[in-house]
Design a protein around this motif. Sequence first.
Motif, PDB file in Angstrom:
ATOM      1  N   GLU A  76       0.816  -1.217   0.000  1.00 18.09           N
ATOM      2  CA  GLU A  76       0.000   0.000   0.000  1.00 18.09           C
ATOM      3  C   GLU A  76       0.850   1.268   0.000  1.00 18.09           C
ATOM      4  O   GLU A  76       0.346   2.361  -0.283  1.00 18.09           O
ATOM      5  N   GLY A 128       0.580  -1.062  -4.480  1.00 18.38           N
ATOM      6  CA  GLY A 128      -0.766  -0.593  -4.221  1.00 18.38           C
ATOM      7  C   GLY A 128      -1.260   0.439  -5.211  1.00 18.38           C
ATOM      8  O   GLY A 128      -2.470   0.684  -5.304  1.00 18.38           O
ATOM      9  N   ARG A 135      -4.852   1.037  -6.556  1.00 17.64           N
ATOM     10  CA  ARG A 135      -5.243   2.405  -6.868  1.00 17.64           C
ATOM     11  C   ARG A 135      -4.611   2.808  -8.201  1.00 17.64           C
ATOM     12  O   ARG A 135      -3.556   2.292  -8.581  1.00 17.64           O
ATOM     13  N   ARG A 191     -10.454   4.471  -5.467  1.00 19.49           N
ATOM     14  CA  ARG A 191      -9.238   3.948  -6.091  1.00 19.49           C
ATOM     15  C   ARG A 191      -8.505   4.999  -6.926  1.00 19.49           C
ATOM     16  O   ARG A 191      -7.452   4.687  -7.500  1.00 19.49           O
ATOM     17  N   ASN A 247      -8.914  -4.872  -8.139  1.00 19.60           N
ATOM     18  CA  ASN A 247      -9.619  -3.851  -7.363  1.00 19.60           C
ATOM     19  C   ASN A 247      -8.781  -3.320  -6.203  1.00 19.60           C
ATOM     20  O   ASN A 247      -9.041  -2.227  -5.701  1.00 19.60           O
ATOM     21  N   ALA A 248      -7.791  -4.100  -5.785  1.00 12.22           N
ATOM     22  CA  ALA A 248      -6.938  -3.657  -4.678  1.00 12.22           C
ATOM     23  C   ALA A 248      -5.958  -2.572  -5.101  1.00 12.22           C
ATOM     24  O   ALA A 248      -5.322  -1.941  -4.248  1.00 12.22           O
TER      25      ALA A 248
END
Length: 473
Positions: free
Chosen positions: A338, A374, A399, A433, A396-397
Motif C-alpha cells: 500500500e 498498491g 489504486r 481507487r 480492485n486492490a
Amino acid sequence: MDPLERGELLEFRSTEISVEEDFPAWCRMTGNELVSWTKRGRERSFLVCKGALAERRVGETSRRSAAVAASRVVDVVIPAALPPPGPAVGIPALAVMGIGSWPRPRWMLQAIHEHVEGRLDDREFEATAQDAVRLAVDAQVRAGVDVVTDGEQRRDNYASFVGGLLDNCQLIPLTDLLPLVDDPEEFAAELRSLDVPASEVRHPAVFGPLGRSRPLAVHELAFARTLTDRPVKVAIPGPYLLTRTMWMECISDRAYRSREHLAEDVVRVLREELAFLLAEGAPLVQLDEPVLSEVVFSGGHNTRSFMCGALGEKRGAAEELAFARELLELTLADLPRERLGVHVCRGNWTRDERAALAGDYRPLLPLLASLPVGTLFLELATPRAGELDVLRELPNAMRIGVGVVNQKHERVESVDEVVARGRRAVEVFGAERVLLTPDCGFATFADNPVASPRVAEAKLGVIAEAARILRRG
C-alpha cells in the motif's frame, strides 16, 4: 577546434538562422565531421568531431575504457539487516500530487553541472539544492496538492543520477557513448531524430560491484519533510530501468559477466534504499519504469526509442517483460504494497508528441496486474496512451494515479476538462481507487524541462480545483 586532438568532440551553439546551411558546409570544407545537430527554440546546437568520428571511435574507446578501468574500485559493504517500515500517514482518495520532477532554476542547473564535474563540493551543492527544493515545494503547496515531492532538484535526470551516488559507478556524457556503439553515425542520427539533447544528458557507467554507502533519496525525503506537514512522495528508478540503463557492453562487462548478474546487485541496492525510505516514514514510494512501454511499443528488438534504459541491450518483448516482472517482484518482496507504486509513461524527454511512443496499456496489463504494489501511476491524458477502459481488468486492490493533464502542453487545461477526465476515472475504478496527477514529471531531464514553473504550478492548481469538485460528487 585547433587545441583539440583528432577525434575529440566540441559543441557549437548559435541563434543565427543561416547557420543551418553554413555550418555543415564549413565542416565539409575543414575536414571535420558534423556528428549531430539539434534545435531548441531559436538556438541551434552542433556537435562536431575534429577529423572523422571513426578516429574518435578507435582512440576514445581505449581512453574511455582506460578511464573507467582506472577508477578506484571500493569495497562494498552490505548491511547485515535492514530496518522495518516505520509508521506513515495514509493518502486519501482523489489526492492530488505530481509525478516527481519540477523545473529547476537556472542556478540549480549550473550547480548540478558543476557538482557532477567536480567543481562544486557536496556541502555547497546541498545548500543550493535545498534552496531549489524550497521553491518547488512552495509552488506545489500554493497549487493546493495533497501530497508533495521535492521536485527531484538534486538530480540531473530521473534515473541516471544514481550513477553519481552508488559505489563503483560514475556518470559519463551521453556523447561519450558514440564510440562504443556499432554505428556511431546512425546512433547520432537517431538521437537527433528523437529530439534528444545528447550533449546535456549523462549516463551511468559501472566499473565495479555496486554498493550503496550513500542514500539515493532518503536525504531528499528528510529535507522535504522539514518544509511541509503534507505527505511527501519519493520517486526512484525501478530495477528493470536501472539494469537496462547500466548494462552497456565495453563498460559494464568489466564488473559483471552478464546483464542478469548486474541485476542481482541492482535489486539489492534498491531493496536497501526502499527499506530505509519506508523506515523513515515515506507514505508512498514510486518506482519509475517507463522503459516498459519501450519494450512493447517500439517495435522490433533493433528499434530504438530514447529514454534512460532504452539505449541498452533489449531482447524480445515477452522475454523482457518476464525479466522486468522478476526484478520488480524481487525488489518489492515482503514490503508494504500500500506504500509502493510504479509509474509508466511513453517518454518525457521532449515536448514533441511525435517523438514519443504511442499505444494503449493492453500489452502491459498482465505485468501491471501482477505487480506487488498498491498504486499504478499511469499516463492517460495524452491520446497516445489510448482509452481508459482497457484498465478495467486491473485488480480492485490497486489504486490508479490517473494522468489528467498533459505536462508537455503549454496550454493549461480547464477545470471542466480535468473534472471530466476525473469523473470518467471514477466511473471506471470507483472514487476510492483514484488519485489525480499529471501524465509525467515537469522536468524529467534537468536541462530539458517540458514545462515552465509557472505552467507546472497552474496545471497542478487546476487538478486541485477539479479534485475539490469531484469530492463533492
